[in-house]
Design a protein around this motif. Structure first.
Motif, PDB file in Angstrom:
ATOM      1  N   GLY A 153     -31.798   1.259 -59.992  1.00 52.57           N
ATOM      2  CA  GLY A 153     -31.500   2.618 -59.498  1.00 52.57           C
ATOM      3  C   GLY A 153     -32.256   3.128 -58.280  1.00 52.57           C
ATOM      4  N   ARG A 154     -33.648   2.880 -58.610  1.00 54.00           N
ATOM      5  CA  ARG A 154     -34.567   3.286 -57.524  1.00 54.00           C
ATOM      6  C   ARG A 154     -34.501   2.430 -56.189  1.00 54.00           C
ATOM      7  N   TYR A 155     -34.689   1.101 -56.572  1.00 54.09           N
ATOM      8  CA  TYR A 155     -34.773   0.262 -55.396  1.00 54.09           C
ATOM      9  C   TYR A 155     -33.412  -0.753 -54.721  1.00 54.09           C
ATOM     10  N   ILE A 156     -32.483  -0.691 -55.878  1.00 53.95           N
ATOM     11  CA  ILE A 156     -31.393  -1.464 -55.311  1.00 53.95           C
ATOM     12  C   ILE A 156     -30.300  -0.436 -54.965  1.00 53.95           C
ATOM     13  N   ARG A 157     -30.525   0.862 -55.505  1.00 56.03           N
ATOM     14  CA  ARG A 157     -29.704   2.053 -55.558  1.00 56.03           C
ATOM     15  C   ARG A 157     -28.280   1.765 -56.204  1.00 56.03           C
ATOM     16  N   ASP A 165     -20.101  -7.115 -57.924  1.00 53.49           N
ATOM     17  CA  ASP A 165     -21.333  -6.983 -57.245  1.00 53.49           C
ATOM     18  C   ASP A 165     -22.488  -6.384 -57.841  1.00 53.49           C
ATOM     19  N   LEU A 166     -22.229  -5.687 -59.054  1.00 50.15           N
ATOM     20  CA  LEU A 166     -23.316  -5.379 -59.653  1.00 50.15           C
ATOM     21  C   LEU A 166     -24.023  -6.529 -60.352  1.00 50.15           C
ATOM     22  N   ILE A 194     -28.520 -10.319 -61.130  1.00 47.87           N
ATOM     23  CA  ILE A 194     -28.992 -11.664 -61.298  1.00 47.87           C
ATOM     24  C   ILE A 194     -29.921 -11.934 -60.401  1.00 47.87           C
ATOM     25  N   GLN A 195     -29.653 -11.537 -59.152  1.00 43.89           N
ATOM     26  CA  GLN A 195     -30.693 -11.643 -58.273  1.00 43.89           C
ATOM     27  C   GLN A 195     -32.169 -10.944 -58.493  1.00 43.89           C
ATOM     28  N   SER A 196     -31.954  -9.769 -58.976  1.00 42.31           N
ATOM     29  CA  SER A 196     -33.190  -8.971 -59.255  1.00 42.31           C
ATOM     30  C   SER A 196     -33.948  -9.759 -60.685  1.00 42.31           C
ATOM     31  N   LEU A 197     -33.288 -10.470 -61.371  1.00 41.65           N
ATOM     32  CA  LEU A 197     -33.761 -11.113 -62.507  1.00 41.65           C
ATOM     33  C   LEU A 197     -34.777 -12.127 -61.833  1.00 41.65           C
ATOM     34  N   PHE A 198     -34.755 -12.760 -60.494  1.00 44.59           N
ATOM     35  CA  PHE A 198     -35.706 -13.673 -59.915  1.00 44.59           C
ATOM     36  C   PHE A 198     -36.737 -12.928 -59.113  1.00 44.59           C
ATOM     37  N   ASN A 199     -36.593 -11.599 -58.941  1.00 40.89           N
ATOM     38  CA  ASN A 199     -37.382 -10.886 -58.076  1.00 40.89           C
ATOM     39  C   ASN A 199     -38.880 -10.607 -59.039  1.00 40.89           C
TER      40      ASN A 199
END
Length: 221
Positions: A160-164, A176-177, A182-187
């Motif tokens: 919510g804060r960083y990917i909005r 899209d969500l 999935i991308q965030s899981l590797f961040n």
């Protein structure tokens, strides 16, 4: 133990406290006379209340048998989907760095009041859900599930804060969500923030349950 955990809240004490905190928080926001603050903080407080309203509706509906038992599980999925909105409001404290010096003292307290209200609303809803699950699944499995929910909540705060992203993106743009999740899981940053928030939320939740338990025992003595 948890069967008695909410005895102190059945009198409405906890709910009245949250309503009072919400009214006082919004009074500060309105007095501030800043259109963006009014829009942002009032909306975030509204979202922070949704998990509590859902949990209260599930509890009352199931106890009065106005809802069938199977409604609990989709209801809890809906509850979990919106739960990150309660601790998310803590991140509004980030905006203090952009506050003018002349209103820093007032804005700091205003953001703190809103964040505290949202956090307590989330903790209250978690205890309600904990009690409902404990009656059906037992002590150990319920605690495992609640900690898992807090991990997902922490990840949701990051989204919510960083990917909005918003809770309703699951319905409006699920593909899209899913890709962004999935991308965030590797961040690495996302994982660090999730673990940090999980530690904080679990600690707060344990402390809150212990406080409510002591209040319950005191009211029964």
């Amino acid at each position: 133990m948890l069967n008695k955990l909410l005895a102190v809240y059945r009198s409405g004490e906890g709910l009245r406290m949250l309503i009072l905190l919400s009214v006082m928080s919004m009074a500060m926001v309105v007095v501030r006379l800043h259109p963006w603050y009014i829009k942002m903080l009032s909306w975030n407080l509204f979202l922070a209340w949704i998990p509590l309203v859902v949990a209260l509706a599930l509890r009352e509906g199931l106890e009065s048998r106005q809802l069938p038992n199977w409604v609990l599980w989709p209801g809890l999925v809906f509850w979990l989907l919106f739960l990150p909105n309660s601790p998310y409001i803590i991140t509004d404290l980030f905006h203090i760095q952009h506050v003018p010096v002349e209103t820093l003292w007032f804005d700091t307290m205003m953001f703190f009041m809103c964040a505290l209200t949202g956090l307590l609303a989330g903790l209250y809803s978690q205890i309600l859900v904990h009690r409902m699950l404990n009656q059906r699944l037992g002590h150990t499995r319920t605690w495992i599930i609640m900690i898992g929910c807090l991990m997902l909540t922490s990840f949701g705060v990051y989204l919510g804060r960083y990917i909005r992203l918003n809770s309703w993106d699951l319905f409006t743009d699920p593909l899209d969500l899913a890709q962004l999740v999935i991308q965030s899981l590797f961040n690495p940053f996302a994982l660090k923030l999730t673990l940090s928030y999980t530690f904080a939320l679990v600690t707060l939740y344990i402390g809150f349950t212990q406080y409510v338990q002591r209040r319950t025992h005191e009211s029964l003595d």
